[in-house]
Write an enzyme that holds these catalytic residues in place. Structure first.
Site, short mmCIF file in Angstrom:
data_model
loop_
_atom_site.label_atom_id
_atom_site.label_comp_id
_atom_site.label_asym_id
_atom_site.label_seq_id
_atom_site.Cartn_x
_atom_site.Cartn_y
_atom_site.Cartn_z
N CYS A 86 0.83 -1.21 0.00
CA CYS A 86 0.00 0.00 0.00
C CYS A 86 0.87 1.25 0.00
O CYS A 86 1.75 1.40 0.84
CB CYS A 86 -0.91 0.00 1.22
SG CYS A 86 -2.06 1.41 1.25
N ASN A 126 1.47 -8.08 -10.91
CA ASN A 126 0.39 -7.11 -10.79
C ASN A 126 0.84 -5.77 -11.38
O ASN A 126 1.99 -5.37 -11.21
CB ASN A 126 0.04 -6.96 -9.30
CG ASN A 126 -1.02 -5.90 -9.02
OD1 ASN A 126 -0.92 -5.16 -8.05
ND2 ASN A 126 -2.06 -5.83 -9.83
N ARG A 148 -7.23 -2.42 -10.66
CA ARG A 148 -8.08 -1.38 -11.25
C ARG A 148 -8.71 -1.77 -12.57
O ARG A 148 -9.73 -1.21 -12.97
CB ARG A 148 -7.26 -0.10 -11.41
CG ARG A 148 -6.85 0.55 -10.08
CD ARG A 148 -5.93 1.73 -10.31
NE ARG A 148 -4.68 1.33 -10.94
CZ ARG A 148 -3.96 2.10 -11.74
NH1 ARG A 148 -4.38 3.32 -12.05
NH2 ARG A 148 -2.82 1.66 -12.25
#
Length: 384
Positions: free
Chosen positions: A111, A213, A238
């Site tokens: 994150c 990713n 996304r």
């Protein structure tokens, strides 16, 4: 699609065998039970919860305990945890395992959000190698037979890369797989993901699956990533916003059975309505569910002939009946608009200097003072 695989190898994450090598990335405020169920209705793979904070779980925060619940149709069940204190993270894993809340646990080391990195968490944490090792080793031990995995970024910025060292440590600690978002925290979601880093990680971590990713906007992208990097599977974030049927397209691309998708406007409207319905069920509150679907309006109808007035009305509707009336007015036979509906989704942001604890980069080790500060800095809330 041009990049079709006749068949893809089964992705094994510990004892879990996935029909297709596809994982839904945890996204705060997005990958709740409603969205996971919707994605699963279209495709196959592993669908991970939004980020759960370890401290909130250990303290049995009511919102957090609700977020870790799964619908009976969800299997395997997957929860992602965030934490910066080894003791707290291990205890959170023990609660999940001993109380049978999940079949898979993932740890968040990727994150880039300031409120997380400024406490030494997320993408900032692997810089402290000993702390990273203590968290992962403790979590693996606490997980027992339940597979525990990690998801990380390349590092804090281009001058402070951590992913290869972290990958080796995680592999040595006994994780079941390692996933890499091929950007640094400084990039946030901007620019282009560096798929060559996934290749390097795959060459470094050899005994467990490596997942890639970043910039998977279509099934073709997923196939291309696996082909170019040699990774064992993909993590999709996304790219599925407003396109939950992407998981059906991914399943087809990897040789699994999935119905063909003709995403005309009628199809999209039905998907949007189903999402709203599932949100109402999840929140047990029609008003709240209809408010939550508002953030998805622009994603679902990107490129389609849906006027600004209708979009605004959908983004203010407070009941399912209102949504039904608005959707009924759309030209359902409008065809899929092609390139106008494709490409990047969600906010990319711009590169920015990561928010870090004071003097965080001066040492790879955590001193006594920092250790106390980290233990006190655990976030109390989940899903952010």
């Amino acid at each position: 699609m041009s990049g079709l695989l006749a068949s893809a190898p089964t992705l094994r994450i510990g004892p879990l065998a996935l029909d297709v090598p596809v994982v839904l990335a945890p996204m705060a405020g997005i990958t709740n039970t409603a969205f996971r169920r919707l994605c699963r209705e279209y495709g196959a793979g592993l669908y991970v919860s939004e980020m759960i904070t370890s401290r909130a779980l250990v303290e049995r925060n009511a919102t957090t305990m609700r977020l870790i619940q799964h619908h009976e149709s969800e299997t395997p069940r997957s929860i992602q945890l965030y934490g910066v204190d080894p003791v707290t993270v291990a205890e959170a894993v023990r609660i999940i395992v001993s109380e049978d809340h999940a079949d898979h646990v993932d740890l968040n080391f990727g994150c880039p959000v300031p409120k997380v990195t400024k406490k030494g968490g997320g993408a900032a944490l692997p810089w402290k190698l000993g702390l990273f090792r203590d968290i992962v080793e403790g979590a693996v031990k606490a997980a027992g037979d339940v597979p525990l995995t990690i998801k990380m970024r390349k590092g804090i910025d281009d001058d402070h890369l951590t992913y290869l060292e972290a990958g080796r440590i995680a592999e040595g600690a006994g994780v079941a797989s390692v996933a890499l978002h091929a950007r640094t925290a400084a990039q946030f979601y901007s620019g282009q993901a560096d798929w060559s880093a996934i290749t390097k990680l795959k060459e470094t971590v050899t005994s467990v699956p490596v997942l890639g990713n970043g910039d998977i906007w279509s099934a073709d992208d997923a196939v291309r990533m696996m082909s170019e990097t040699g990774c064992d599977g993909v993590v999709v974030g996304r790219g599925c916003l407003g396109r939950p049927w992407l998981f059906g397209e991914l399943a087809s691309a990897f040789g699994a059975d999935a119905p063909a998708v003709d995403a005309d406007l009628g199809f999209v409207a039905r998907a949007f309505r189903r999402h709203a319905e599932l949100l109402v069920e999840f929140f047990e509150d029609e008003g709240r569910g209809c408010r939550d679907i508002r953030k998805h309006v622009a994603w679902y109808f990107k490129g389609y002939p849906v006027g600004g007035e209708t979009r605004a009305s959908l983004a203010t509707a407070s009941t399912l009946d209102e949504i039904d009336e608005l959707l009924a007015e759309l030209p359902h036979d409008a065809p899929y608009p092609g390139a106008a509906a494709e490409g990047q989704r969600g906010r990319a942001g711009t590169p920015k200097r990561p928010a870090l604890p004071d003097r965080w980069l001066e040492s790879r080790d955590v001193d006594v003072v920092e250790s106390r500060e980290i233990a006190a800095a655990e976030l109390h809330h989940s899903g952010g």
